[in-house]
Motif scaffolding. Structure first.
Motif, PDB file in Angstrom:
ATOM      1  N   SER A   1      34.429 -12.436  69.448  1.00  0.00           N
ATOM      2  CA  SER A   1      34.853 -11.469  70.441  1.00  0.00           C
ATOM      3  C   SER A   1      33.648 -11.047  71.280  1.00  0.00           C
ATOM      4  N   ARG A   3      33.285  -8.360  72.760  1.00  0.00           N
ATOM      5  CA  ARG A   3      33.018  -6.943  72.526  1.00  0.00           C
ATOM      6  C   ARG A   3      32.314  -6.686  71.192  1.00  0.00           C
ATOM      7  N   ASP A  57      32.093  -5.006  84.271  1.00  0.00           N
ATOM      8  CA  ASP A  57      33.459  -4.883  83.762  1.00  0.00           C
ATOM      9  C   ASP A  57      33.433  -4.218  82.391  1.00  0.00           C
ATOM     10  N   ARG A  58      34.002  -3.018  82.300  1.00  0.00           N
ATOM     11  CA  ARG A  58      33.996  -2.261  81.041  1.00  0.00           C
ATOM     12  C   ARG A  58      34.681  -3.016  79.906  1.00  0.00           C
ATOM     13  N   ARG A  59      35.564  -3.951  80.241  1.00  0.00           N
ATOM     14  CA  ARG A  59      36.233  -4.731  79.193  1.00  0.00           C
ATOM     15  C   ARG A  59      35.249  -5.608  78.434  1.00  0.00           C
ATOM     16  N   ASP A  60      34.080  -5.848  79.003  1.00  0.00           N
ATOM     17  CA  ASP A  60      33.056  -6.665  78.362  1.00  0.00           C
ATOM     18  C   ASP A  60      31.991  -5.834  77.644  1.00  0.00           C
ATOM     19  N   TRP A  61      32.116  -4.524  77.680  1.00  0.00           N
ATOM     20  CA  TRP A  61      31.155  -3.662  76.995  1.00  0.00           C
ATOM     21  C   TRP A  61      31.326  -3.788  75.477  1.00  0.00           C
ATOM     22  N   HIS A  63      32.271  -2.887  71.880  1.00  0.00           N
ATOM     23  CA  HIS A  63      33.277  -1.953  71.389  1.00  0.00           C
ATOM     24  C   HIS A  63      32.597  -0.884  70.535  1.00  0.00           C
TER      25      HIS A  63
END
Length: 82
Positions: A1, A3, A57-61, A63
Motif C-alpha cells: 500500500s 499509504r 495528493d492527500r490520498r498518497d500521504w 496513513h
C-alpha cells in the motif's frame, strides 16, 4: 500500500527500521531518538523544518494508523534487522 510507506533515503530508511526516527501522525514532524542519534547527524540528514515532504495528493500521504503503529512498536525500541 502506498499509504504504508514513505520515500526515504537509504540511510533514513535504515534509521526508521531500527526505531531511530519516526513520524508524528498529526503533524508529520520527524521524531528523532536523540539519545541514540547525535545532533550533527540530524542536521545533515533532515530538512531544517523537520517535517516530511508530502505528495500533493492527500490520498498518497502516509496513513496515520501506520505511522502510529511504527511510533508505538519501533520508535526508540532499538529494533535491529539483519
Amino acid at each position: 500500500s502506498v499509504r504504508n510507506g514513505r520515500a526515504l533515503s537509504g540511510t533514513l530508511h535504515w534509521m526508521c527500521d531500527r526505531g531511530l526516527i519516526s513520524v508524528e501522525p498529526d503533524t508529520h514532524r520527524i521524531l528523532v531518538s536523540h539519545n541514540k542519534v547525535p545532533q550533527e547527524v540530524v542536521g545533515r540528514l533532515l530538512r531544517p523544518e523537520g517535517r516530511l515532504f508530502l505528495p500533493k495528493d492527500r490520498r498518497d500521504w502516509p496513513h496515520p494508523a501506520h505511522l502510529e503503529w511504527h511510533r508505538a512498536h519501533r520508535f526508540g525500541s532499538g529494533a535491529s534487522y539483519a
